[in-house]
Motif scaffolding. Structure first.
Motif, short mmCIF file in Angstrom:
data_model
loop_
_atom_site.label_atom_id
_atom_site.label_comp_id
_atom_site.label_asym_id
_atom_site.label_seq_id
_atom_site.Cartn_x
_atom_site.Cartn_y
_atom_site.Cartn_z
N PRO A 69 4.72 6.04 -0.87
CA PRO A 69 5.45 6.25 -2.12
C PRO A 69 6.45 7.39 -2.06
N LEU A 96 6.76 -7.27 -2.63
CA LEU A 96 5.77 -7.06 -1.58
C LEU A 96 4.55 -6.37 -2.19
N SER A 97 3.37 -6.96 -1.94
CA SER A 97 2.16 -6.48 -2.62
C SER A 97 1.79 -5.04 -2.28
N THR A 98 2.18 -4.58 -1.09
CA THR A 98 1.77 -3.22 -0.71
C THR A 98 2.69 -2.15 -1.30
N VAL A 99 3.85 -2.55 -1.78
CA VAL A 99 4.83 -1.55 -2.23
C VAL A 99 4.70 -1.29 -3.73
N VAL A 100 4.63 -0.01 -4.07
CA VAL A 100 4.50 0.38 -5.47
C VAL A 100 5.43 1.55 -5.74
N THR A 131 4.20 0.72 4.69
CA THR A 131 4.98 0.06 3.63
C THR A 131 4.62 0.57 2.24
N SER A 132 3.37 1.02 2.04
CA SER A 132 2.99 1.46 0.70
C SER A 132 3.30 2.93 0.47
N PRO A 161 5.70 4.83 -7.45
CA PRO A 161 4.62 5.68 -7.97
C PRO A 161 4.85 6.07 -9.43
N VAL A 208 2.83 -8.82 6.19
CA VAL A 208 3.40 -7.78 5.34
C VAL A 208 4.57 -7.10 6.05
N GLU A 244 7.58 -9.41 6.08
CA GLU A 244 8.22 -9.48 4.76
C GLU A 244 9.02 -8.21 4.47
#
Ligand code: HEM
Lengths: 86, 208
Positions: free
Chosen positions: B80, A40-44, B77-78, A46, B119, B122
């Motif tokens: 961290p 998924l592009s938004t998930v990173v 979703t992002s 860190p 998003v 998914e």
């Protein structure tokens, strides 16, 4: 999650992770640099670039002991790896 | 005669004892947020009406969840830091209530800019959410942040210095079928979630 089994496909399980069976040396840069999710592009994941050699060593050896093949990564190879991380 | 009384008394004590055990020491649940205004009028606190879009692209409102117990959290979703952990606890709750039919889960994204409907879809798919049971809702950022703070009493705000750009709590909130808050737990603490799951079961029991 405490048991290292991640969540679905996005957050992979540490149990039986290929990194913990023979690829310990690649963990140094994975932890220091982090990583974009392949799902998924938004998930990173860190980057933990503030961790020092000894901390990374403790972390990797802990993971190996808890979920891997118990092998140990010498601090010298962590030091070498850090030089090469992106 | 006396003997019979004792047997009945014994049976009653046993039943009361057993029923309190099976409810795991959970007593009547409070109505969180009810208060008295300066004029002495009682204010009943409930979640305000809303209209958002879920991961299936469907428009949902408070009416969608009428007659359901809801379990709610805020995430993006992002994120961290804490969200993957809280999401794993929400997944745990989903698996527990899967067959109930009257309990739904709602995860509000506080980051509609990055969390588009595809998003969210998914993400839901890949963490193992059941799309009918667990809704990931998207709405205007300011509206979501406002209901988080004012209606759910869980701090949420945009903050450049926070990991991922949002500061928010890992609380999970329990709403009854009238959208009134009946409980909270800390999604970062599996023990607290275990107790919360018992609280969900207790609340269901009050509708029987
Ligand atoms: C120091 C703490 C952490 C360690 C040691 C760690 C370790 C790892 C390892 C070993 C993998 C590879 C697993 C595999 O493919 O077999 C991985 C992947 C991943 N981690 Fe972490 N992780 C940490 C923190 C985090 C955090 C806080 C997040 C939060 C978002 C995260 C998100 C991810 C994601 C999304 C992947 C998968 C990337 C992909 O799809 O290839 N990690 N992590």
């Amino acid at each position: 999650m405490d048991d290292g089994n991640g969540l679905g496909q996005i957050y992979p399980s540490l149990q039986k992770s290929v990194y913990l069976y023979g690829k310990l040396d690649e963990l140094t840069c994975l932890i220091r640099t982090g990583r974009q999710s392949s799902h998924l592009s938004t998930v990173v994941m860190p980057s933990f670039s503030n961790l020092r050699e000894a901390e990374i060593s403790n972390l990797i050896n802990y993971l190996s002991h808890e979920w891997g093949d118990q092998s140990i990564l010498p601090i010298t190879s962590i030091r070498e790896q850090i030089e090469t991380c992106p | 005669m006396n003997k019979i009384y004792f047997i009945i008394l014994g049976a009653v004590i046993l039943l009361v004892g057993l029923s309190s055990c099976s409810k795991g020491d959970i007593g009547p649940l409070p109505f969180i947020g009810d208060r008295v205004d300066p004029d002495g009028n009682e204010i009943i606190h409930k979640i305000r009406p809303f209209s958002f879009t879920n991961q299936n692209g469907e428009q949902v409102t408070n009416a969608t969840y009428k007659n359901k117990i809801h379990v709610v959290d805020f995430f993006f979703t992002s994120c961290p830091s804490i969200c993957p952990y809280v999401a794993a606890q929400m997944k745990r709750i989903q698996d527990h209530v899967a067959d109930y039919g009257d309990v739904m889960l709602i995860s509000h994204t506080v980051d509609p800019k990055r969390d588009s409907i595809p998003v969210l879809r998914e993400y839901a798919e890949k963490i193992g959410a059941n799309h009918d049971l667990w809704h990931f809702l998207r709405g205007p950022k300011d509206d979501v942040i406002e209901i988080a703070n004012e209606d759910y009493f869980v701090a949420a705000l945009e903050d450049e210095d926070a990991p991922g750009g949002f500061d928010h709590s890992g609380k999970i909130i329990l709403l009854d079928k009238d959208a009134k808050i009946r409980g909270f737990c800390d999604g970062m603490d599996p023990e607290s979630v275990t107790q919360f799951i018992k609280t969900i079961d207790y609340l269901r029991g009050t509708y029987e």
